[in-house]
Motif scaffolding. Structure first.
Motif, mmCIF file in Angstrom:
data_model
loop_
_atom_site.group_PDB
_atom_site.id
_atom_site.type_symbol
_atom_site.label_atom_id
_atom_site.label_comp_id
_atom_site.label_asym_id
_atom_site.label_seq_id
_atom_site.Cartn_x
_atom_site.Cartn_y
_atom_site.Cartn_z
ATOM 1 N N LYS A 140 0.863 -1.184 0.000
ATOM 2 C CA LYS A 140 0.000 0.000 0.000
ATOM 3 C C LYS A 140 0.900 1.234 0.000
ATOM 4 N N GLY A 141 0.600 2.175 -0.877
ATOM 5 C CA GLY A 141 1.403 3.396 -0.953
ATOM 6 C C GLY A 141 2.514 3.309 -1.990
ATOM 7 N N PHE A 142 2.825 2.096 -2.453
ATOM 8 C CA PHE A 142 3.868 1.922 -3.467
ATOM 9 C C PHE A 142 3.313 2.270 -4.843
ATOM 10 N N MET A 143 4.194 2.671 -5.746
ATOM 11 C CA MET A 143 3.815 2.954 -7.127
ATOM 12 C C MET A 143 3.580 1.613 -7.832
ATOM 13 N N HIS A 164 -0.200 5.313 -7.089
ATOM 14 C CA HIS A 164 0.137 4.744 -5.782
ATOM 15 C C HIS A 164 -1.009 3.841 -5.339
ATOM 16 N N ILE A 222 -6.224 3.178 -6.921
ATOM 17 C CA ILE A 222 -4.893 3.785 -6.964
ATOM 18 C C ILE A 222 -5.057 5.301 -6.944
ATOM 19 N N GLU A 232 8.206 7.512 -11.411
ATOM 20 C CA GLU A 232 7.391 8.486 -10.670
ATOM 21 C C GLU A 232 7.041 9.653 -11.569
#
Length: 155
Positions: free
Chosen positions: A98-101, A119, A130, A155
């Protein structure tokens, strides 16, 4: 097919990882190799998982596993962090990352696109959510082909 020792090994690995500030993402026992290979994937939730995290985990886990003698034959312990282009599958992975790209690939276009990058917010029975530049996009799970960790430079 999962090896019957995996739940026990996972529990031990989690007990060892927790005081080190690490999380166990996956445990795989390759019994078709000689010697057998036990791979434990870890992640550091506070920073990019590095070689030192893998070394700390290895040094802590190896004597613990040896002491309880869970794996009867000779084995090689591999500690790694999930690499780029890692497919997310189980509920646990969706929570851990969770929170990762991530990249979400759909079988057919959803809102005109087949590839979504953002994310990871959550996954439930019907959709994957996302965040793209702060905007939440909900992608229906029945349309999703796969979800994978994005490379750090996307990113």
């Amino acid at each position: 097919m999962s090896h019957p020792l995996i739940p026990q090994i996972s529990q031990i690995a989690e007990e060892v990882a927790s005081p080190l500030g690490l999380e166990v993402v996956d445990v795989v026992l390759h019994t078709n190799k000689n010697p057998v290979v036990l791979r434990v994937d870890i992640r550091n939730p506070n920073q990019n998982t590095g070689l030192d995290d893998c070394e700390r985990m290895s040094r802590a886990l190896e004597p613990t596993l040896d002491a309880i003698d869970l794996i009867p034959q000779a084995y090689v312990l591999e500690i790694s962090s999930p690499g780029a282009e890692r497919h997310l599958e189980g509920d646990r992975e969706f929570v851990a990352f969770k929170g990762f790209m991530v990249n979400v690939f759909t079988t057919v276009p959803h809102d005109g696109k087949q590839t979504w990058t953002g994310h990871l917010v959550s996954r439930n029975d019907t959709q994957v959510a996302i965040s793209i530049k702060g905007r939440i996009v909900n992608i229906p799970r029945h349309l999703i082909d796969r979800v994978e960790l994005a490379k750090a430079d996307s990113e």
